[in-house]
Design an enzyme around this catalytic site. Structure first.
Site, PDB file in Angstrom:
ATOM      1  N   ASN A  74      28.950  12.999  60.290  1.00  0.00           N
ATOM      2  CA  ASN A  74      29.812  11.826  60.141  1.00  0.00           C
ATOM      3  C   ASN A  74      28.990  10.585  59.818  1.00  0.00           C
ATOM      4  OD1 ASN A  74      32.079  13.309  60.766  1.00  0.00           O
ATOM      5  ND2 ASN A  74      32.344  12.451  62.806  1.00  0.00           N
ATOM      6  N   ARG A 109      41.996  19.367  47.709  1.00  0.00           N
ATOM      7  CA  ARG A 109      40.868  20.175  48.155  1.00  0.00           C
ATOM      8  C   ARG A 109      41.390  21.569  48.482  1.00  0.00           C
ATOM      9  NH1 ARG A 109      37.062  16.222  49.207  1.00  0.00           N
ATOM     10  NH2 ARG A 109      37.851  14.259  50.081  1.00  0.00           N
ATOM     11  N   ARG A 137      36.394  12.998  46.725  1.00  0.00           N
ATOM     12  CA  ARG A 137      35.004  12.718  47.045  1.00  0.00           C
ATOM     13  C   ARG A 137      34.291  13.911  47.678  1.00  0.00           C
ATOM     14  NH1 ARG A 137      32.537   7.999  47.137  1.00  0.00           N
ATOM     15  NH2 ARG A 137      34.489   6.846  47.275  1.00  0.00           N
ATOM     16  N   HIS A 139      46.786  12.233  45.813  1.00  0.00           N
ATOM     17  CA  HIS A 139      46.446  12.711  47.155  1.00  0.00           C
ATOM     18  C   HIS A 139      47.622  13.397  47.842  1.00  0.00           C
ATOM     19  CE1 HIS A 139      45.377  12.000  51.541  1.00  0.00           C
ATOM     20  NE2 HIS A 139      44.303  12.603  51.077  1.00  0.00           N
ATOM     21  N   TYR A 154      42.542  22.106  61.169  1.00  0.00           N
ATOM     22  CA  TYR A 154      43.202  20.814  61.098  1.00  0.00           C
ATOM     23  C   TYR A 154      44.624  20.932  61.637  1.00  0.00           C
ATOM     24  CZ  TYR A 154      39.641  19.073  57.799  1.00  0.00           C
ATOM     25  OH  TYR A 154      38.477  18.673  57.205  1.00  0.00           O
ATOM     26  N   ARG A 181      43.643   8.831  65.002  1.00  0.00           N
ATOM     27  CA  ARG A 181      42.433   9.591  65.276  1.00  0.00           C
ATOM     28  C   ARG A 181      41.177   8.774  65.030  1.00  0.00           C
ATOM     29  NH1 ARG A 181      41.953  13.188  61.068  1.00  0.00           N
ATOM     30  NH2 ARG A 181      40.298  11.921  60.197  1.00  0.00           N
ATOM     31  N   HIS A 220      45.375  15.487  62.084  1.00  0.00           N
ATOM     32  CA  HIS A 220      45.375  15.071  60.683  1.00  0.00           C
ATOM     33  C   HIS A 220      46.751  14.717  60.143  1.00  0.00           C
ATOM     34  CE1 HIS A 220      44.754  15.877  56.235  1.00  0.00           C
ATOM     35  NE2 HIS A 220      43.738  15.095  56.492  1.00  0.00           N
TER      36      HIS A 220
END
Length: 728
Positions: free
Chosen positions: A88, A415, A445, A475, A508, A604, A632
């Site tokens: 992270n 993704r 990214r 997205h 997730y 979160r 998420h």
């Protein structure tokens, strides 16, 4: 890309922690810009009402570190949280700090919404990250290593090994490692070598015994080998220790004086010009080639490094002393994932196998349920990872690919996994003669290369591939199946909060809606037409779609709750998101609080809203839940005078999501689906549920026990147990 790697990226890039945290790739909007639309709402609101987003993110990563420190967490899961913390922070520097430095250098950065000047933010970042890195190193050295040793898992340094173990590693070095190493000298004939970002390196000082002159050389630790070399099944030593003890063959005739490890973090904030959409793919590929040569933003060294070696590194890398972080070794603890993966089930969370949603489960038959028949009957709300992804979303697409009555499939991909069955299903559908449209966001990214690969593979298989809209990232998480049925054409849709990735779907927490309701599927069909063609349909009957209607739609609903409250009708706002940063929405929430409307936020990661401020946010409660799974999903609940309006979707409350992405929030129209979300939120905000609570000064307080010392309920464990009961 491993699930763990994806998990790490979510922390930033959405973040823990895979979604972007900087301005768009075209760089048109400064990350510190405050949307001018919120100026009109300032009124009497105090200037210091926003917490700094960068500091808030660092406090998020501190919560990750607290899980690594928590002795009630299974030991190897603590090891994994220590690895996640390290990754992270790497990405935070690669993107956030790098972007901030670039804007300061260009004179583009303006004060953040918190009122801090860019240089003040940068100073705070260095202060907090240095403290956190020291704390992380201490946690590893003083807590995790001893705890592992008690379980006969030894993480040792070279000097801790006995002679036989050292001989074994010497043989391994000679046979496998030595042939790969390349020493790079630094002298008038050999310029200082390029140091790739996040690589682990040895700074070696050697002396010519004849002249007494000392020379500097760099040896890169090969990333292809395991970070921690196994001496035996339960004993490990850092790879750089093995290399450092066997440097003489690399410098024959020279004396090795000192060896120190160091590591550089570089700017990997990719910028791509999108003016010519036809060349976007090629422009992105060129940008990826340039990324590895970004300027350095952080230098990590072990505390034992010689001062003159450190001076050399700082000078040659063109850095300042303030960008150096000295910590106890070893550096680069991302490699702890390998230790966390050890086959020691008793040191991990109990095994959990997602179950098939009850409405999609097989009934007295070995064959899978007909997804289309089930969804025709009623909307199905999926809650991953508690509901299986493979027997719901994946099965929908696989059945659609094989079904002769299916005419077309349309899908967004932000993704996905390396061996994705989603990709294979789309390819099978195209090869079967169905119309297949795939919106591939190649600017996701750190997944750009993978997405370019999938885009080309899909194109070669006959799919229509679109790279999204110029200037925006696509997205939203949507799939649409068009089926020819006896009563006519019917559309089936999946609208979700998470990526179409079977691997991360097991890690997730996300929500997804399977529906055949034409109120929603018609809107989804219009949106796909907008994404693939020249149609422009900025408003929809039921969906909120960014960048056109999400912010305004949410603010309108917040203000509606205020109106309900003022006339005595039930009013309440509950929001679950990864990050809450957008000033317009936050100001609307402040207004709701001042009017007396209860506001509950479950975030979160980042939260720029200050709760509990007298006269401003006394009615606001902010919680954060971190644990086994990465929270998420995005949920927006409005009490609406006793007839709740509930939306789920892909959008966080951030500038990038509301202004620079195609995002979708979909309402839950069926009462049963609203009730499911309501129960989840009720437990999340219950007094007896364990969580971190945000204070008005920006700090977080963790509550895991009640006043009597009894453990509070673990939300994720409770949901696991609910899933098991349904399965039984």
């Amino acid at each position: 890309m491993s699930p763990e790697t994806s998990l790490l990226r979510e922390s930033l890039t959405d973040p823990l922690t895979h979604e972007d945290v900087t301005a768009s790739t075209v760089g048109a909007v400064d990350v510190f810009d405050v949307d001018p639309a919120y100026d009109a709402t300032l009124g009497e609101l105090p200037d210091d009402r926003f917490l700094d987003r960068e500091v808030s993110w660092l406090r998020f990563n501190q919560r990750v570190l607290e899980l690594a420190e928590d002795e009630s967490v299974p030991l190897l899961e603590r090891v994994r949280f220590a690895a996640i913390f390290a990754s992270n922070l790497d990405e935070f520097f690669m993107v956030r700090v790098a972007g901030l430095k670039r804007r300061i250098a260009a004179g583009l950065a303006v004060p953040s919404a918190s009122g801090l000047q860019p240089r003040e933010v940068l100073d705070l970042i260095w202060q907090r990250t240095t403290e956190l890195m020291q704390r992380h190193a201490s946690c590893f050295r003083d807590k995790i290593i001893p705890a592992l040793a008690e379980q006969q898992i030894q993480l040792q340094r070279w000097s801790d090994l006995d002679k036989e173990q050292q001989r074994k590693l010497k043989k391994l070095f000679k046979e496998r490692v030595f042939p790969v190493l390349t020493p790079l000298a630094v002298d008038p004939a050999h310029p200082f070598p390029y140091i790739s970002g996040l690589s682990l390196n040895l700074a070696v000082l050697v002396r010519n015994p004849k002249t007494g002159k000392e020379h500097f050389a760099r040896v890169k630790v090969p990333p292809k080998f395991d970070r921690f070399i196994a001496v035996d099944e339960q004993r490990f030593v850092p790879l750089e220790d093995v290399i450092a003890e066997h440097l003489k063959p690399l410098f024959p005739g020279m004396q090795v004086v000192t060896v120190h490890t160091f590591r550089v973090t570089r700017n990997e904030d990719l910028e791509v010009e999108e003016d010519d959409a036809e060349n976007l793919l090629h422009a992105l590929e060129k940008g990826l080639q340039r990324r590895r040569f970004g300027p350095p933003v952080r230098l990590e060294v072990e505390e034992s490094i010689d001062a003159h070696v450190l001076d050399l590194l700082v000078t040659e890398l063109g850095m300042s002393a303030s960008e150096v972080v000295s910590v106890p070794g070893p550096l680069d603890l991302r490699g702890l994932h390998d230790i966390a993966d050890l086959d020691r089930a008793e040191l991990k969370y109990p095994a959990f196998l997602p179950s098939t949603h009850a409405l999609l489960a097989e009934v007295e038959s070995a064959s899978p349920v007909d997804i289309f028949g089930a969804v025709r009957e009623r909307d199905v709300l999926l809650h991953h990872p508690y509901d299986s992804f493979s027997t719901s979303v994946q099965r929908l697409l696989e059945q659609a690919a094989a079904d002769p009555h299916v005419l077309a499939i349309k899908q967004t991909l932000y993704r996905t996994s390396g061996d994705s069955p989603i990709i294979e299903a789309l390819i099978d559908a195209a090869e079967a003669g169905k119309e297949v449209l795939v919106i591939v966001e190649i600017k996701a990214r750190f997944d750009e290369r993978a997405n370019i690969k999938w885009a080309r593979k899909l194109e070669q298989s006959g799919c229509h591939v679109v790279y999204g809209l110029v200037g925006l990232k696509t997205h939203c998480k949507l799939a649409l199946v068009v089926r020819d049925e006896p009563d006519g054409i019917r559309r089936y849709a999946h609208l979700g909060t998470g990526n179409y990735n079977p691997k991360t779907a097991r890690l997730y927490e996300d929500l997804g809606l399977l529906t055949a309701d034409p109120n929603l599927t018609d809107d989804v069909a219009h949106l796909f037409n907008n994404l693939s063609g020249y149609a422009r349909h900025p408003s929809y009957e039921h969906l909120l779609v960014a960048p056109h209607t999400v912010r305004d739609g949410l603010v309108e609903r917040i203000r509606r709750e205020v109106t309900h409250h003022e006339v005595g009708r039930p009013a309440r706002i509950r929001i679950k998101a990864n990050s809450v940063v957008d000033e317009v929405v936050i100001d609307a929430l402040y207004d709701a609080s001042r009017a007396g409307v209860p506001v509950q936020l479950l975030t979160r990661g980042i939260c720029a809203l200050r709760p509990g401020v007298p006269g401003l946010s006394e009615m606001v409660e902010v919680r954060s839940i971190l644990g086994r799974f990465l929270e998420h999903s995005r949920v927006f609940w409005f009490e609406n005078a006793g007839d709740p309006e509930v939306l789920i979707g892909s959008a966080d409350l951030m500038h990038r999501n509301l202004d620079r992405r195609v995002e979708v929030l979909t309402p839950l129209l069926a009462q049963a689906t609203k009730d499911e979300v309501g129960r989840m939120l009720d437990v999340s905000f219950a007094e007896g549920t364990s969580a971190w609570h945000l204070q008005s000064d920006g700090t977080w307080q963790r509550r895991t026990t009640d006043d009597g010392g009894q453990p509070l309920l673990d939300l994720q464990e409770w949901l696991i147990q609910q899933s098991r009961r349904r399965k039984a």
